[in-house]
Every structure is written in structure tokens, then in C-alpha cells.
Scaffold this motif. Structure first.
Motif, PDB file in Angstrom:
ATOM      1  N   ASP A  48      -4.087  -3.455  60.159  1.00 37.35           N
ATOM      2  CA  ASP A  48      -4.675  -3.746  61.464  1.00 37.35           C
ATOM      3  C   ASP A  48      -6.153  -4.064  61.238  1.00 37.35           C
ATOM      4  O   ASP A  48      -6.939  -3.188  60.886  1.00 37.35           O
ATOM      5  N   SER A  49      -6.532  -5.322  61.403  1.00 36.87           N
ATOM      6  CA  SER A  49      -7.909  -5.728  61.158  1.00 36.87           C
ATOM      7  C   SER A  49      -8.420  -6.581  62.320  1.00 36.87           C
ATOM      8  O   SER A  49      -7.672  -7.365  62.913  1.00 36.87           O
ATOM      9  N   THR A  50      -9.706  -6.417  62.630  1.00 40.09           N
ATOM     10  CA  THR A  50     -10.332  -7.178  63.718  1.00 40.09           C
ATOM     11  C   THR A  50     -11.701  -7.666  63.267  1.00 40.09           C
ATOM     12  O   THR A  50     -12.359  -7.064  62.415  1.00 40.09           O
TER      13      THR A  50
ATOM     14  N   LEU B 217      -5.991  -9.730  62.679  1.00 43.89           N
ATOM     15  CA  LEU B 217      -4.897  -9.957  61.745  1.00 43.89           C
ATOM     16  C   LEU B 217      -4.188  -8.627  61.578  1.00 43.89           C
ATOM     17  O   LEU B 217      -4.780  -7.649  61.126  1.00 43.89           O
ATOM     18  N   SER B 218      -2.913  -8.560  61.947  1.00 33.92           N
ATOM     19  CA  SER B 218      -2.205  -7.284  61.909  1.00 33.92           C
ATOM     20  C   SER B 218      -0.733  -7.507  61.634  1.00 33.92           C
ATOM     21  O   SER B 218      -0.191  -8.591  61.862  1.00 33.92           O
TER      22      SER B 218
ATOM     23  N   LEU C 199       2.960 -10.704  59.569  1.00 29.51           N
ATOM     24  CA  LEU C 199       1.558 -10.688  59.971  1.00 29.51           C
ATOM     25  C   LEU C 199       1.309 -11.659  61.117  1.00 29.51           C
ATOM     26  O   LEU C 199       1.850 -12.772  61.138  1.00 29.51           O
ATOM     27  N   ASN C 200       0.467 -11.227  62.054  1.00 31.84           N
ATOM     28  CA  ASN C 200       0.082 -12.063  63.184  1.00 31.84           C
ATOM     29  C   ASN C 200      -1.427 -12.289  63.167  1.00 31.84           C
ATOM     30  O   ASN C 200      -2.212 -11.348  63.006  1.00 31.84           O
ATOM     31  N   LEU C 201      -1.830 -13.558  63.330  1.00 34.75           N
ATOM     32  CA  LEU C 201      -3.238 -13.942  63.335  1.00 34.75           C
ATOM     33  C   LEU C 201      -3.611 -14.478  64.708  1.00 34.75           C
ATOM     34  O   LEU C 201      -2.874 -15.250  65.312  1.00 34.75           O
TER      35      LEU C 201
ATOM     36  N   PHE D 246      -8.139 -21.743  70.834  1.00 37.63           N
ATOM     37  CA  PHE D 246      -7.653 -20.572  70.101  1.00 37.63           C
ATOM     38  C   PHE D 246      -6.923 -21.024  68.845  1.00 37.63           C
ATOM     39  O   PHE D 246      -6.564 -22.204  68.687  1.00 37.63           O
ATOM     40  N   ILE D 247      -6.715 -20.059  67.951  1.00 40.13           N
ATOM     41  CA  ILE D 247      -5.833 -20.215  66.791  1.00 40.13           C
ATOM     42  C   ILE D 247      -4.904 -19.009  66.783  1.00 40.13           C
ATOM     43  O   ILE D 247      -5.356 -17.871  66.832  1.00 40.13           O
ATOM     44  N   LYS D 248      -3.615 -19.262  66.752  1.00 34.47           N
ATOM     45  CA  LYS D 248      -2.634 -18.193  66.674  1.00 34.47           C
ATOM     46  C   LYS D 248      -1.601 -18.541  65.625  1.00 34.47           C
ATOM     47  O   LYS D 248      -1.194 -19.702  65.496  1.00 34.47           O
TER      48      LYS D 248
END
Length: 540
Positions: A214-216, A235-236, A246-248, A260-262
């Protein structure tokens, strides 16, 4: 095993017998230059190591000295102490330290013209470590502490341009693997605009625990004390073995624009899928890649990217294949855009594992888009338990064969520059011995070629002067003054082919104009030589 090695010419006397080592080194050539150095080691390697190591250095020229003493018992350092003082007319470095394997301290102080310009203080005691590093350019405060299986780490950087970084981290290892990791990083970077004084503030947070990441990241701007949130990203996801999900997400704040970027990366049972969207105002783009992915065994990916405003419209198509099977590696990578080929790459490598012979056959064939290389036969080499160890080397070799031979010009220039550094150092050593005998350095009328001072140095202080590796290039010499006293210092100058020097100029005359009339022990000269450039100056 035993040996005895003696060389009176260089002051070496070493003996090893019955697990006991005696080593003494006191070079006579340094004594001739007024530099006395002694290194002694007496160690016993029976069962557990014990003994003593001593180092001593004294300079008759500068008055500098350095000492180190280490006592070892039961494979541990039970005591050490060191003290030192190195100086010339404008710089002085002193240090002292003492302790053992479990606790101790070390402090170093650097002075320029009797003003402190740098300080290092390091202490450790019972799994606690403290570091303070303070110079004109940067200040660093660091702490490391171990509690049970957890390591706690804190670090603060303060640069003289106003930049500041704060780092706080924790990490835990179980069976040599990371079980827990956290990181908090805050940066404050001043940004100067006309009439504005803005601080760029970045905040990073990372937490990894139980195979979950879990990163922000958040970006702020601080203007006149008011904080404004500009950008947020995360990014988590799961990082379990062979099951990664993983989701960005990267999103500016709404008032800045609807962009946005997803994305998502999923790797489950050797099947990989990557998908994502980028929106820039009214334009929406997509990326889709999927296929088999088993590292070093089999990769078969297909994908495309394009616009997705109403219906999907493909702009780029890619196809990546890699396989390792039956002593053969195959790889290809193709990119097409709007039906036209942009990039195409193919590689085939055949090999066998037998008898471990380093005989490379001469059946290498190269075509425009394909390379083939038949490696030696290695297949009965019994110590290899898995082909994965070989695959990395094979792929590296394949990559080398699939590209052109690297340009050697840069490497050759670097080699010549290394020779120039060594040659300048050799001439400098001879000048130091000359100065020890005469109390001054050779006089020069302005800047001259080194060959013009050869009568001062040859044959008493050196057999011959080294030449520049390239014909037509020379080394240069200029005598420097100190507070009205002539020829108390000098500068040796070499022109480099890289920018690894310490001064930048268009010609040797420009170098001379920059340093003439400057005292060799002045702060101005030190500041001049802090640059990077195509000339290297050694100043004494």
C-alpha cells in the motif's frame, strides 16, 4: 601451509606458519620522501582468531600523522583506537575514535584556513547507531536502532540551497526475506519565481506487510504559508508469489483538470494481464496487454494501445514472445502502428550442456533481422541443478549479439585519461621529493610545458618524464606563490578527453588566466577547482 615472503627493497616482511600470521610493511621509498609508514599485523587463526593490528603514519614534511590500533580476541574486536592529523598550509583534517565490536565513537573535523568546514560524528552502542554529518553544502542527521527483529531508521537531509528531506523507515526480516517494510518520505524544495516564494512539498508513504503493498504519493505547493494539494497517486495490491494484483491511480485535484491515469497489473498462475487508461481533458487512451508469462521459461504477450473516446481505435499493436525449451532460446518483439511495422526484433540461440568445455565454435551467422549462435556443448556438467542460472547468461549473450559492437572510442578515451591522472601523480611525487630537499618548487615564468622542468627532476628524482598518451598533447606546469613567498606551490595540468577534470576551459591559456596570481593555499583557488571540466589540475 606455510610461507615466508621478504622484500627489503620495499620494506616487506611476512611469514605464515602453524596458523600464525606475521606481517610487516614499511616502504622505504616513502621514507626517502619524508613519509614514514608502518603496518604490522600479528594474528593467530587457531580455533578462534586473536591478535593485534597496528598502523602508523608520520610525515616529516607536513607534520601530519595517523595511528590505528586494533585488538582481536575470540573472533571479536575487543578494542580499537585511532587518532590522526593531516594538513597542509590551508587545510587540516583531524580525527579520533575508540571502541569495540559492540560500542564506540568516531569524530572527524575538517578545517580550511582555521575555520571548520566539515564535521562527522558517529556513535554506536547496543544496536543503536547515530550519525551527524555537517558541511557547508549539506547537513545529515541519521539514527538506526534494532528492536528484536525490527530495524528502525530515521534520516534528515538539509542542503544549503534550502532543500530538505525527512526519511523514516522500518524493516523486518524473517528467514532472510522482507516480512515488513514501511517508509515515510517528506521533501521540501523551494521554487523561486518572480514575486513568489513557493515550496514544493512531496509526501511518500509505503507499507508492505503480509504480502500486501500500500503506497501513496501526494504533491503539495506551499505559498506564503498556504498549502495547496496538487496531485495524488497510489499503488496498492497483493504481491503474493505467482499471484500479483496491483492497482495504480494518478489523479490531479479536480480544479486543475479532469485528467487521470489508472491501471491494473495481474499475474496469476503464469498468466499476465496489464490494463490501463489515461485521460487528458477530453481525450481517453487505453492500454491492454495479456498472455502467458513465466519468467525465464515462456513469455507470449500480445497487446495494443489507442484511443477510447467513443469506440476503441488501435494506434499501436505489440507482440512479444520468449521461450526457453530443449536447449534453445527464442525471442521476438514486434511493434506495429496503424498497420505499419515500427520495430521488429528476432533472436534464436541454440546450446547444449555437456562436459563444460570453453570452446566457442566459429559457426556464427548474422543476418539483417536475425542472429544465430551455436554455443559449446555443456550438457553433462553435473553441478548445474537448474537451467535458470545459465539462461540469464545466455540471454545476456544474445542481447550482445543482437546489437552492434559498442563504440570503443569512449572506453579508449577513458583509458587515456586514467593514464594522464597516473602520470600527473608520478610527476607530483618527484616534485614532493624535490621540495623536501630544496624547500621550494621549480620556478616557472608563467605556464610552461613539463618538459621544461626535466633538468630539475631527472635523473635524481625520476628516470624520465611520462608523456601524454596522444602525440601533440603535453602536460603543463606553473609555480605558485603563498603570501608573497615565491615557488611555495605548483599546479600540474593535463588536458582530458572527458569532463572528469576539476576545471573547464577552452584552452590552456584560459586555464592560466584563471589561476595566475592566485595563491596556491587560497580559498579562491579551491573554489575554482570545484568545477567539472576537460582539464585536471593537481595543486600543491
Amino acid at each position: 601451509m606455510s610461507y615466508n615472503l621478504k622484500s627489503p627493497m620495499i620494506g616487506l616482511n611476512s611469514e605464515y606458519q602453524n596458523n600464525k600470521l606475521s606481517f610487516k610493511f614499511s616502504p622505504t621509498f616513502l621514507q626517502m620522501a619524508g613519509e614514514n609508514l608502518e603496518f604490522n599485523a600479528n594474528l593467530n587463526f587457531e580455533d578462534e582468531v586473536f591478535g593485534n593490528i597496528k598502523f602508523n603514519y608520520e610525515s616529516e614534511n607536513s607534520g601530519g600523522n595517523a595511528n590505528l590500533n586494533i585488538d582481536i580476541k575470540d573472533d571479536k574486536i575487543i578494542n580499537y583506537n585511532t587518532v590522526g592529523n593531516l594538513e597542509n598550509l590551508y587545510e587540516k583534517i583531524t580525527w579520533e575514535g575508540e571502541g569495540n565490536q559492540d560500542s564506540g565513537s568516531f569524530e572527524l573535523v575538517s578545517k580550511f584556513q582555521n575555520e571548520i568546514v566539515g564535521n562527522i560524528l558517529y556513535k554506536y552502542d547496543d544496536n543503536k547507531y547515530d550519525l551527524n554529518f555537517d558541511t557547508e553544502e549539506v547537513k545529515i542527521i541519521g539514527k538506526l536502532e534494532k528492536e528484536n527483529e525490527m530495524y528502525n531508521f530515521d534520516l534528515n537531509f538539509q542542503l544549503n540551497n534550502g532543500n530538505e528531506f525527512d526519511i523514516s523507515s522500518k524493516i523486518k526480516f524473517i528467514d532472510n526475506k522482507i516480512d515488513y517494510f514501511s517508509l515515510d518520505l517528506i521533501t521540501n524544495i523551494p521554487i523561486k519565481f518572480t514575486g513568489l516564494d513557493i515550496i514544493s512539498n512531496n509526501k511518500y508513504k509505503i507499507l508492505y506487510e503480509n504480502n500486501y503493498l500500500d503506497s501513496t504519493f501526494n504533491y503539495y505547493e506551499i505559498n506564503s504559508g498556504e498549502e495547496k494539494h496538487i496531485l495524488s497517486s497510489s499503488l496498492s495490491g497483493d504481491l503474493s508469489y505467482n499471484n500479483t494484483d496491483l492497482n495504480l491511480s494518478i489523479e490531479p485535484i479536480e480544479e486543475i483538470g479532469d485528467s487521470f491515469i489508472k491501471g491494473n497489473l495481474n499475474h496469476n498462475n503464469d498468466y499476465l494481464k496489464i490494463s490501463g487508461n489515461l485521460k487528458e481533458y477530453d481525450d481517453l487512451y487505453y492500454l491492454d496487454i495479456e498472455g502467458d508469462f513465466s519468467a525465464w521459461e515462456n513469455i507470449d504477450l500480445q497487446g495494443s494501445a489507442g484511443t477510447e473516446n467513443t469506440d476503441k481505435e488501435e494506434i499501436i499493436n505489440l507482440d512479444k514472445m520468449f521461450s526457453y525449451k530443449d536447449n534453445e532460446i527464442k525471442s521476438k518483439f514486434n511493434i506495429n502502428s496503424m498497420g505499419e511495422e515500427m520495430f521488429s526484433y528476432n533472436l534464436n540461440i541454440n546450446y547444449e550442456i555437456d562436459n563444460f568445455e570453453h570452446i566457442i565454435p566459429s559457426n556464427y551467422v548474422q543476418a539483417k533481422d536475425n542472429e544465430f549462435f551455436q554455443l559449446p556443448n555443456f550438457s553433462s556438467y553435473n553441478d548445474i541443478e537448474t537451467p535458470y542460472l545459465i539462461a540469464g547468461g545466455i540471454v545476456g549473450l544474445g542481447m550482445f549479439l543482437s546489437t552492434s559492437v559498442p563504440d570503443r572510442t569512449y572506453a579508449q578515451a577513458q583509458s587515456r585519461d586514467a593514464a594522464r591522472f597516473a602520470n600527473i601523480g608520478q610527476i607530483g611525487t618527484a616534485l614532493s621529493i624535490y621540495h623536501y630537499d630544496r624547500g621550494i618548487y621549480p620556478e616557472s615564468d608563467g605556464i610552461i610545458e613539463v618538459s621544461e622542468i626535466q633538468d630539475y627532476l631527472i635523473p635524481r628524482y625520476m628516470d624520465s618524464l611520462p608523456n601524454d598518451p596522444l602525440d601533440g598533447k603535453n602536460y603543463y606546469y606553473i609555480s605558485l606563490n603563498s603570501d608573497g613567498e615565491e615557488n611555495k606551490g605548483y599546479a600540474l595540468i593535463a588536458e582530458l578527453e572527458s569532463n572528469d577534470g576539476n576545471i573547464s576551459a577552452n584552452s590552456i591559456d584560459e586555464v592560466y588566466n584563471m589561476i595566475k596570481g592566485v595563491n596556491y593555499d587560497s580559498k579562491n583557488l579551491k573554489e575554482i577547482l570545484q568545477d567539472f571540466g576537460n582539464y585536471y589540475l593537481m595543486v600543491k
